[in-house]
Design a protein around this motif. Structure first.
Motif, PDB file in Angstrom:
ATOM      1  N   SER A 349       0.838  -1.198   0.000  1.00 27.25           N
ATOM      2  CA  SER A 349       0.000   0.000   0.000  1.00 27.25           C
ATOM      3  C   SER A 349       0.872   1.246   0.000  1.00 27.25           C
ATOM      4  O   SER A 349       1.977   1.264   0.563  1.00 27.25           O
ATOM      5  N   LEU A 350       0.328   2.291  -0.616  1.00 33.88           N
ATOM      6  CA  LEU A 350       1.048   3.548  -0.750  1.00 33.88           C
ATOM      7  C   LEU A 350       0.057   4.700  -0.625  1.00 33.88           C
ATOM      8  O   LEU A 350      -1.012   4.668  -1.240  1.00 33.88           O
ATOM      9  N   ALA A 351       0.396   5.714   0.149  1.00 33.92           N
ATOM     10  CA  ALA A 351      -0.438   6.908   0.237  1.00 33.92           C
ATOM     11  C   ALA A 351      -0.135   7.792  -0.977  1.00 33.92           C
ATOM     12  O   ALA A 351       1.016   8.140  -1.224  1.00 33.92           O
ATOM     13  N   VAL A 352      -1.177   8.113  -1.746  1.00 40.04           N
ATOM     14  CA  VAL A 352      -1.016   8.930  -2.949  1.00 40.04           C
ATOM     15  C   VAL A 352      -1.522  10.339  -2.662  1.00 40.04           C
ATOM     16  O   VAL A 352      -2.688  10.537  -2.310  1.00 40.04           O
ATOM     17  N   LYS A 353      -0.648  11.316  -2.805  1.00 41.34           N
ATOM     18  CA  LYS A 353      -1.015  12.715  -2.607  1.00 41.34           C
ATOM     19  C   LYS A 353      -1.230  13.363  -3.976  1.00 41.34           C
ATOM     20  O   LYS A 353      -0.401  13.241  -4.873  1.00 41.34           O
ATOM     21  N   TYR A 354      -2.355  14.027  -4.132  1.00 39.02           N
ATOM     22  CA  TYR A 354      -2.713  14.630  -5.420  1.00 39.02           C
ATOM     23  C   TYR A 354      -2.373  16.114  -5.442  1.00 39.02           C
ATOM     24  O   TYR A 354      -2.842  16.884  -4.600  1.00 39.02           O
ATOM     25  N   ASN A 355      -1.539  16.505  -6.391  1.00 40.34           N
ATOM     26  CA  ASN A 355      -1.199  17.913  -6.629  1.00 40.34           C
ATOM     27  C   ASN A 355      -1.581  18.210  -8.072  1.00 40.34           C
ATOM     28  O   ASN A 355      -0.877  17.825  -9.005  1.00 40.34           O
ATOM     29  N   ALA A 356      -2.699  18.869  -8.254  1.00 38.29           N
ATOM     30  CA  ALA A 356      -3.238  19.091  -9.601  1.00 38.29           C
ATOM     31  C   ALA A 356      -2.282  19.849 -10.497  1.00 38.29           C
ATOM     32  O   ALA A 356      -2.279  19.670 -11.726  1.00 38.29           O
ATOM     33  N   GLY A 357      -1.441  20.694  -9.912  1.00 43.32           N
ATOM     34  CA  GLY A 357      -0.554  21.506 -10.728  1.00 43.32           C
ATOM     35  C   GLY A 357       0.792  20.882 -11.000  1.00 43.32           C
ATOM     36  O   GLY A 357       1.611  21.466 -11.728  1.00 43.32           O
ATOM     37  N   ALA A 358       1.059  19.716 -10.451  1.00 46.83           N
ATOM     38  CA  ALA A 358       2.351  19.058 -10.668  1.00 46.83           C
ATOM     39  C   ALA A 358       2.519  18.706 -12.140  1.00 46.83           C
ATOM     40  O   ALA A 358       1.653  18.062 -12.740  1.00 46.83           O
ATOM     41  N   GLY A 359       3.656  19.131 -12.725  1.00 49.93           N
ATOM     42  CA  GLY A 359       3.861  18.913 -14.158  1.00 49.93           C
ATOM     43  C   GLY A 359       3.822  17.449 -14.556  1.00 49.93           C
ATOM     44  O   GLY A 359       3.229  17.082 -15.572  1.00 49.93           O
ATOM     45  N   TRP A 361       2.207  15.023 -13.240  1.00 49.85           N
ATOM     46  CA  TRP A 361       0.843  14.508 -13.248  1.00 49.85           C
ATOM     47  C   TRP A 361       0.033  15.084 -14.406  1.00 49.85           C
ATOM     48  O   TRP A 361      -0.587  14.345 -15.171  1.00 49.85           O
ATOM     49  N   SER A 362       0.029  16.413 -14.556  1.00 48.68           N
ATOM     50  CA  SER A 362      -0.822  17.053 -15.562  1.00 48.68           C
ATOM     51  C   SER A 362      -0.432  16.640 -16.979  1.00 48.68           C
ATOM     52  O   SER A 362      -1.305  16.455 -17.839  1.00 48.68           O
ATOM     53  N   ASP A 363       0.860  16.474 -17.239  1.00 48.91           N
ATOM     54  CA  ASP A 363       1.296  16.061 -18.577  1.00 48.91           C
ATOM     55  C   ASP A 363       0.790  14.670 -18.924  1.00 48.91           C
ATOM     56  O   ASP A 363       0.307  14.425 -20.031  1.00 48.91           O
ATOM     57  N   ARG A 364       0.893  13.748 -17.960  1.00 47.56           N
ATOM     58  CA  ARG A 364       0.426  12.381 -18.229  1.00 47.56           C
ATOM     59  C   ARG A 364      -1.097  12.349 -18.351  1.00 47.56           C
ATOM     60  O   ARG A 364      -1.648  11.638 -19.187  1.00 47.56           O
ATOM     61  N   TYR A 365      -1.749  13.107 -17.503  1.00 50.45           N
ATOM     62  CA  TYR A 365      -3.217  13.148 -17.561  1.00 50.45           C
ATOM     63  C   TYR A 365      -3.683  13.626 -18.933  1.00 50.45           C
ATOM     64  O   TYR A 365      -4.579  13.042 -19.542  1.00 50.45           O
ATOM     65  N   LYS A 366      -3.061  14.688 -19.453  1.00 48.62           N
ATOM     66  CA  LYS A 366      -3.440  15.197 -20.776  1.00 48.62           C
ATOM     67  C   LYS A 366      -3.156  14.174 -21.866  1.00 48.62           C
ATOM     68  O   LYS A 366      -3.917  14.021 -22.817  1.00 48.62           O
ATOM     69  N   ALA A 367      -2.038  13.460 -21.716  1.00 48.97           N
ATOM     70  CA  ALA A 367      -1.661  12.469 -22.725  1.00 48.97           C
ATOM     71  C   ALA A 367      -2.660  11.322 -22.794  1.00 48.97           C
ATOM     72  O   ALA A 367      -2.928  10.769 -23.862  1.00 48.97           O
ATOM     73  N   PHE A 368      -3.243  10.968 -21.646  1.00 47.94           N
ATOM     74  CA  PHE A 368      -4.145   9.808 -21.594  1.00 47.94           C
ATOM     75  C   PHE A 368      -5.605  10.192 -21.391  1.00 47.94           C
ATOM     76  O   PHE A 368      -6.448   9.333 -21.139  1.00 47.94           O
ATOM     77  N   LYS A 369      -5.911  11.465 -21.498  1.00 50.81           N
ATOM     78  CA  LYS A 369      -7.249  11.975 -21.187  1.00 50.81           C
ATOM     79  C   LYS A 369      -8.337  11.240 -21.946  1.00 50.81           C
ATOM     80  O   LYS A 369      -9.341  10.826 -21.375  1.00 50.81           O
ATOM     81  N   ASP A 370      -8.155  11.058 -23.230  1.00 49.42           N
ATOM     82  CA  ASP A 370      -9.183  10.396 -24.041  1.00 49.42           C
ATOM     83  C   ASP A 370      -9.415   8.965 -23.600  1.00 49.42           C
ATOM     84  O   ASP A 370     -10.516   8.436 -23.731  1.00 49.42           O
ATOM     85  N   ALA A 371      -8.375   8.326 -23.109  1.00 49.81           N
ATOM     86  CA  ALA A 371      -8.482   6.921 -22.705  1.00 49.81           C
ATOM     87  C   ALA A 371      -9.120   6.744 -21.337  1.00 49.81           C
ATOM     88  O   ALA A 371      -9.868   5.788 -21.115  1.00 49.81           O
ATOM     89  N   ILE A 372      -8.835   7.666 -20.423  1.00 48.12           N
ATOM     90  CA  ILE A 372      -9.258   7.445 -19.042  1.00 48.12           C
ATOM     91  C   ILE A 372     -10.581   8.085 -18.681  1.00 48.12           C
ATOM     92  O   ILE A 372     -11.167   7.757 -17.650  1.00 48.12           O
ATOM     93  N   GLU A 373     -11.051   8.995 -19.506  1.00 42.89           N
ATOM     94  CA  GLU A 373     -12.317   9.657 -19.163  1.00 42.89           C
ATOM     95  C   GLU A 373     -13.513   8.980 -19.819  1.00 42.89           C
ATOM     96  O   GLU A 373     -13.402   8.369 -20.872  1.00 42.89           O
TER      97      GLU A 373
END
Length: 373
Positions: A349-359, A361-373
């Protein structure tokens, strides 16, 4: 269908363009060597001699019905344990030797278990050779599950048919594998990282902590982490309680990874079949003949990025994980065969901290947005 039919495939493979001409020439043997299928070498174990094959090999249009085995235990006062296997093909009506293949003697297994086993590569394939009985050997291709019995007389082949040989080989191999696995497990327990984390998955901020890719746990626990900011470097390593080969001999080292976060579960092998966006994810497999460990980048590995982003994003989308917030991520590794999760090998187990502005995270999210949403 007899498994030994594989050898017809092996011969076809030899002549394919995937092999170099140099290898082809070597396997064809020396045309001037019109040697009979005999040897003068003898040894105390009775291995050396000429053997008949239970199923002939079709080799370049010629037949291989005999093989020569020469075992030399000692040479010039030094133990060498040299085992040579030479195919004899019928070439233009003559018996001709093909260049010999040298196999390694698993001496410790013989000393501990009384099983005489040799390992090596023949025609670019991994093979085992085991002595089944006096004047009887078993030749098995471990990658493609093809086998044939070798015996010094035709009468012995009547007694030792291929299925009988296979049963004796598998029993002997089970003994040697169990002994080797027990020895490895004992060695692993000397490492602090393994001893304290058996059955667990640990996490670090980067793959560099795991310099050793085999069954080695010399990494320092000081680098292990329990909290991760989404988007930073991340790697995992699972320390198995049991050898994956012991848990699932037919898995071939294949495993599955399941991510659980909040009320969502992302099953790696399941999402591979869910859409074209995920279908190219690689199928996880232990590397470098490992038995007790599996490791991988979790972030900065685009396959794992996509699965992890999917697991995290679902909790962001439903409001469970807010900017600056933390949630627990559970990761489990299972043995995997026939599209089914088998025995659990490790979990963490791992505690995951979310920072919306972290580069990261945001870069990967944009790259996979179509797939994950």
């Amino acid at each position: 269908m007899k498994k030994s039919i594989l050898f017809l495939f092996l011969v076809t493979t030899i002549s394919s363009t995937t092999f170099s001409q140099g290898l082809l020439g070597k396997l064809k043997g020396n045309k001037g060597d019109d040697a009979a299928a005999t040897t003068t070498v003898t040894d105390e174990y009775g291995l050396s001699g000429t053997y008949k094959l239970s199923t002939p090999w079709d080799y370049y249009g010629d037949k291989v019905e005999d093989m020569i085995v020469e075992f030399v235990k000692e040479e010039n006062g030094t133990i060498v344990n040299r085992f040579k296997l030479t195919m004899i093909r019928k070439y233009r009506g003559n018996k001709q030797k093909v260049d010999p293949t040298v196999f390694s003697f698993e001496e410790k297994m013989f000393t501990k278990m009384g099983v005489m086993l040799f390992t090596g590569n023949l025609v670019n394939k991994p093979f085992d050779i085991m002595q089944l009985d006096k004047d009887v050997l078993f030749l098995n291709c471990t990658s493609d599950k093809g086998y044939v019995v070798l015996a010094k007389t035709s009468d012995l082949l009547k007694t030792w048919d291929e299925e009988t040989g296979l049963a004796k080989y598998e029993a002997g191999k089970k003994k040697t594998d169990a002994a080797a696995s027990a020895g490895l497990r004992k060695k692993l327990n000397e490492f602090k990282a393994y001893k304290e984390n058996v059955g667990k998955i640990i996490f670090t901020g980067g793959q560099g902590v795991f310099e050793n890719r085999k069954d080695d746990a010399s990494e320092s626990p000081e680098y292990f982490i329990t909290e991760w900011v989404a988007g930073n470097g991340l790697a995992m390593k699972g320390y198995f309680d049991k050898s994956i080969n012991e848990v699932c001999a037919e898995c071939g080292g294949a495993y599955n990874v399941v991510f659980e976060m909040g009320k969502y579960k992302v099953d790696w092998m399941t999402i591979r079949s869910s859409s074209s966006a995920y279908s190219k994810l690689h199928a996880p497999k232990v590397l470098f003949n490992s038995e007790y460990m599996a490791q991988s980048w979790l972030w900065d590995n685009f396959d794992f990025n996509r699965a992890l982003t999917f697991a995290i994003h679902q909790n962001i989308a439903d409001g469970s994980l807010k900017d600056g917030g933390k949630m627990n991520l559970k990761v489990t590794i299972y043995a995997y065969k026939d599209k089914t999760n088998g025995a659990k090998l490790a979990e963490g187990s791992l505690a995951v901290k979310y920072n919306a502005g972290a580069g990261g995270w945001s870069d990967r999210y944009k790259a996979f947005k179509d797939a994950i949403e």
